[in-house]
Design a protein around this motif. Structure first.
Motif, mmCIF file in Angstrom:
data_model
loop_
_atom_site.group_PDB
_atom_site.id
_atom_site.type_symbol
_atom_site.label_atom_id
_atom_site.label_comp_id
_atom_site.label_asym_id
_atom_site.label_seq_id
_atom_site.Cartn_x
_atom_site.Cartn_y
_atom_site.Cartn_z
ATOM 1 N N SER A 25 1.121 -1.077 -0.127
ATOM 2 C CA SER A 25 -0.603 -0.051 0.000
ATOM 3 C C SER A 25 0.542 1.253 0.135
ATOM 4 O O SER A 25 0.653 2.013 -0.423
ATOM 5 N N VAL A 26 1.858 1.301 0.476
ATOM 6 C CA VAL A 26 2.504 2.436 0.646
ATOM 7 C C VAL A 26 3.263 2.354 -0.659
ATOM 8 O O VAL A 26 3.639 3.663 -1.804
ATOM 9 N N MET A 27 4.005 1.691 -1.693
ATOM 10 C CA MET A 27 4.440 1.510 -2.383
ATOM 11 C C MET A 27 3.629 1.934 -3.574
ATOM 12 O O MET A 27 4.303 2.407 -4.625
ATOM 13 N N ASN A 28 2.317 1.717 -3.632
ATOM 14 C CA ASN A 28 2.003 2.414 -4.694
ATOM 15 C C ASN A 28 1.356 3.780 -4.096
ATOM 16 O O ASN A 28 1.202 3.891 -5.784
ATOM 17 N N GLN A 29 2.343 4.547 -3.419
ATOM 18 C CA GLN A 29 2.073 5.722 -4.074
ATOM 19 C C GLN A 29 3.143 6.721 -4.271
ATOM 20 O O GLN A 29 3.089 7.545 -4.487
ATOM 21 N N LEU A 30 4.520 5.536 -4.592
ATOM 22 C CA LEU A 30 5.672 6.030 -5.133
ATOM 23 C C LEU A 30 5.764 5.585 -6.644
ATOM 24 O O LEU A 30 7.074 5.787 -6.871
ATOM 25 N N GLY A 31 5.610 4.607 -6.892
ATOM 26 C CA GLY A 31 5.188 4.364 -8.649
ATOM 27 C C GLY A 31 4.597 2.895 -8.692
ATOM 28 O O GLY A 31 3.550 2.597 -8.223
ATOM 29 N N GLU A 32 4.564 1.973 -9.740
ATOM 30 C CA GLU A 32 4.408 0.722 -10.283
ATOM 31 C C GLU A 32 5.135 -0.178 -9.822
ATOM 32 O O GLU A 32 6.369 -0.821 -9.636
ATOM 33 N N VAL A 33 3.589 -0.614 -8.823
ATOM 34 C CA VAL A 33 4.351 -1.943 -8.312
ATOM 35 C C VAL A 33 4.183 -3.440 -8.576
ATOM 36 O O VAL A 33 2.925 -3.628 -9.550
ATOM 37 N N VAL A 34 5.261 -4.174 -8.354
ATOM 38 C CA VAL A 34 4.717 -5.522 -8.870
ATOM 39 C C VAL A 34 5.182 -6.627 -7.546
ATOM 40 O O VAL A 34 6.668 -6.424 -7.482
ATOM 41 N N VAL A 35 4.411 -7.396 -7.038
ATOM 42 C CA VAL A 35 4.678 -8.561 -6.076
ATOM 43 C C VAL A 35 5.037 -9.826 -6.564
ATOM 44 O O VAL A 35 4.470 -10.263 -7.199
ATOM 45 N N VAL A 36 6.211 -10.058 -6.385
ATOM 46 C CA VAL A 36 6.668 -11.436 -6.515
ATOM 47 C C VAL A 36 7.229 -11.724 -4.979
ATOM 48 O O VAL A 36 8.525 -11.218 -4.413
ATOM 49 N N ALA A 37 5.777 -13.123 -3.656
ATOM 50 C CA ALA A 37 6.737 -13.584 -2.313
ATOM 51 C C ALA A 37 6.537 -14.822 -2.629
ATOM 52 O O ALA A 37 5.310 -15.167 -3.478
ATOM 53 N N PRO A 38 6.608 -15.667 -1.595
ATOM 54 C CA PRO A 38 6.375 -16.908 -1.847
ATOM 55 C C PRO A 38 4.895 -17.132 -1.429
ATOM 56 O O PRO A 38 4.019 -16.307 -0.740
ATOM 57 N N THR A 61 -4.874 -12.371 -7.420
ATOM 58 C CA THR A 61 -5.021 -11.032 -6.991
ATOM 59 C C THR A 61 -5.450 -10.747 -5.445
ATOM 60 O O THR A 61 -6.699 -12.317 -4.901
ATOM 61 N N ILE A 62 -5.169 -10.182 -4.196
ATOM 62 C CA ILE A 62 -5.642 -10.289 -3.471
ATOM 63 C C ILE A 62 -6.478 -9.115 -2.482
ATOM 64 O O ILE A 62 -6.999 -9.113 -2.332
ATOM 65 N N ASP A 63 -5.354 -8.613 -3.160
ATOM 66 C CA ASP A 63 -5.850 -6.602 -2.372
ATOM 67 C C ASP A 63 -5.836 -5.733 -4.255
ATOM 68 O O ASP A 63 -5.244 -5.705 -4.995
ATOM 69 N N ASP A 64 -7.207 -5.037 -4.137
ATOM 70 C CA ASP A 64 -7.535 -4.922 -4.934
ATOM 71 C C ASP A 64 -5.796 -4.021 -5.436
ATOM 72 O O ASP A 64 -5.019 -3.000 -4.706
ATOM 73 N N GLY A 65 -5.570 -3.538 -6.585
ATOM 74 C CA GLY A 65 -4.426 -3.313 -7.063
ATOM 75 C C GLY A 65 -4.148 -1.777 -6.851
ATOM 76 O O GLY A 65 -4.676 -1.341 -6.178
ATOM 77 N N PRO A 66 -3.912 -0.782 -8.212
ATOM 78 C CA PRO A 66 -3.247 -1.143 -9.010
ATOM 79 C C PRO A 66 -2.155 -2.397 -9.661
ATOM 80 O O PRO A 66 -1.938 -2.856 -10.598
ATOM 81 N N GLN A 67 -1.325 -3.002 -8.623
ATOM 82 C CA GLN A 67 -0.054 -4.159 -8.290
ATOM 83 C C GLN A 67 -0.810 -4.813 -8.667
ATOM 84 O O GLN A 67 -1.556 -5.167 -8.462
ATOM 85 N N LYS A 68 0.551 -5.469 -9.307
ATOM 86 C CA LYS A 68 0.366 -7.058 -10.037
ATOM 87 C C LYS A 68 0.706 -7.875 -9.135
ATOM 88 O O LYS A 68 1.880 -7.440 -8.737
ATOM 89 N N GLU A 69 0.497 -9.233 -8.924
ATOM 90 C CA GLU A 69 0.874 -10.212 -7.966
ATOM 91 C C GLU A 69 0.753 -11.274 -8.267
ATOM 92 O O GLU A 69 0.483 -12.071 -9.149
ATOM 93 N N TYR A 70 2.398 -12.045 -7.415
ATOM 94 C CA TYR A 70 2.545 -12.996 -8.333
ATOM 95 C C TYR A 70 3.013 -13.730 -7.130
ATOM 96 O O TYR A 70 3.659 -13.590 -6.321
ATOM 97 N N ALA A 71 2.405 -15.659 -7.076
ATOM 98 C CA ALA A 71 3.350 -16.168 -5.821
ATOM 99 C C ALA A 71 4.151 -17.315 -6.135
ATOM 100 O O ALA A 71 3.851 -17.839 -7.465
ATOM 101 N N CYS A 72 4.516 -17.409 -5.717
ATOM 102 C CA CYS A 72 6.190 -18.211 -5.951
ATOM 103 C C CYS A 72 6.458 -19.357 -4.995
ATOM 104 O O CYS A 72 6.053 -19.403 -3.695
ATOM 105 N N SER A 73 6.921 -20.662 -5.455
ATOM 106 C CA SER A 73 6.716 -21.515 -4.590
ATOM 107 C C SER A 73 7.728 -21.869 -3.648
ATOM 108 O O SER A 73 8.342 -22.924 -3.495
ATOM 109 N N GLY A 74 9.046 -21.093 -4.156
ATOM 110 C CA GLY A 74 10.278 -20.501 -3.884
ATOM 111 C C GLY A 74 10.393 -20.167 -2.991
ATOM 112 O O GLY A 74 9.551 -20.008 -2.229
ATOM 113 N N THR A 75 12.054 -19.711 -2.494
ATOM 114 C CA THR A 75 12.266 -19.175 -1.423
ATOM 115 C C THR A 75 12.116 -17.182 -1.779
ATOM 116 O O THR A 75 11.933 -17.087 -2.354
#
Length: 258
Positions: A25-38, A61-75
């Motif tokens: 939510s904070v980063m959405n104020q600063l730029g174009e956000v792409v999330v890649v998290a475990p 999609t977990i929360d409304d964007g504008p971010q793009k989100e990806y879940a990764c099976s790794g570390t």
């Protein structure tokens, strides 16, 4: 028109973690956000990477964007690697990791998945920050972190970081009005006095839980531990070059030909 900064967001507590959602939510104020998290918690994974099994990513999609989100099976380190090489269409201007549920000050930086993700970005010459809150609970209140997170990230976006340097930021578990400010510090000399809690399962097989007591051996007033105890946000610049440069001269006096 200039593009907004591209911000890669990751963590080690998993893509649904409240700390990550706050950071997004904070980063959405600063730029174009792409999330890649475990896709599941990966705490204390250090800089582990996946080499003997396959990796999967899933756009969601977990929360409304504008971010793009990806879940990764790794570390956490895997998340940064796969983001840079497979997901993003350009290099991120910054990578932020966290907000971790729990401290990553002092020696904890060695074990931290949060900081390993940030360091992986640093290896790729991407300015990076790891954020942590000194509250291990899943229901931790991250509201007071947002101002500090935004201020520090804005400074990195504006000023950059020295090549190979990553910021380790820890935030006291206090109200915003109780936090005195931000201190740039060194890592305190501390460790864990560890022991194993030995138990037995119903089948009679022994098993172990790692436990321990954190021991701060550093009385300096320029350390992250001191700053946090005094209700300051601590910033420690860390690096992935582990060379003990001060020891090279001594080692060169040894006779390795004996």
């Amino acid at each position: 028109m200039a593009k907004r900064p591209l911000i890669l967001v990751t963590n080690d507590d998993g893509i649904t973690a409240p700390g990550l959602r706050t950071l997004i939510s904070v980063m959405n104020q600063l730029g174009e956000v792409v999330v890649v998290a475990p896709d599941s918690p990966q705490s204390a994974m250090g800089h582990a990477i996946t080499i003997n099994s396959t990796l999967y990513i899933e756009e969601m999609t977990i929360d409304d964007g504008p971010q793009k989100e990806y879940a990764c099976s790794g570390t956490p380190a895997d998340c940064v690697k796969i983001a840079v090489n497979e997901i993003l269409d350009r290099r991120p201007d910054i990578c932020v990791s966290g907000i971790n549920h729990g401290s990553n000050s002092s020696i904890n930086v060695i074990y931290s998945g949060t900081m390993s993700a940030a360091l992986e970005a640093g290896i790729e010459s991407i300015p990076a920050i790891g954020f942590s809150l000194l509250d291990y609970s899943w229901g931790a209140n991250f509201e007071h972190c947002t101002t500090f997170v935004k201020t520090i990230a804005e400074n990195v976006l504006e000023n950059g970081l020295n090549d190979g340097v990553v910021l380790n930021v820890n935030i006291p578990n206090k109200t915003a009005s109780d936090i005195k400010g931000i201190k740039v510090c060194r890592q305190a000399r501390a460790n864990w006095k560890e022991k194993f809690d030995k138990r037995q399962n119903p089948m009679g097989r022994d098993y172990y839980w790692l436990t321990g007591e954190f021991i701060n051996m550093d009385q300096g007033e320029d350390t992250d531990e001191w700053a946090l105890e005094q209700d300051y946000v601590s910033i420690v610049p860390v690096q992935f070059d582990l060379t003990a440069h001060h020891a090279i001269k001594t080692l060169n006096t040894w006779d390795f030909n004996a």
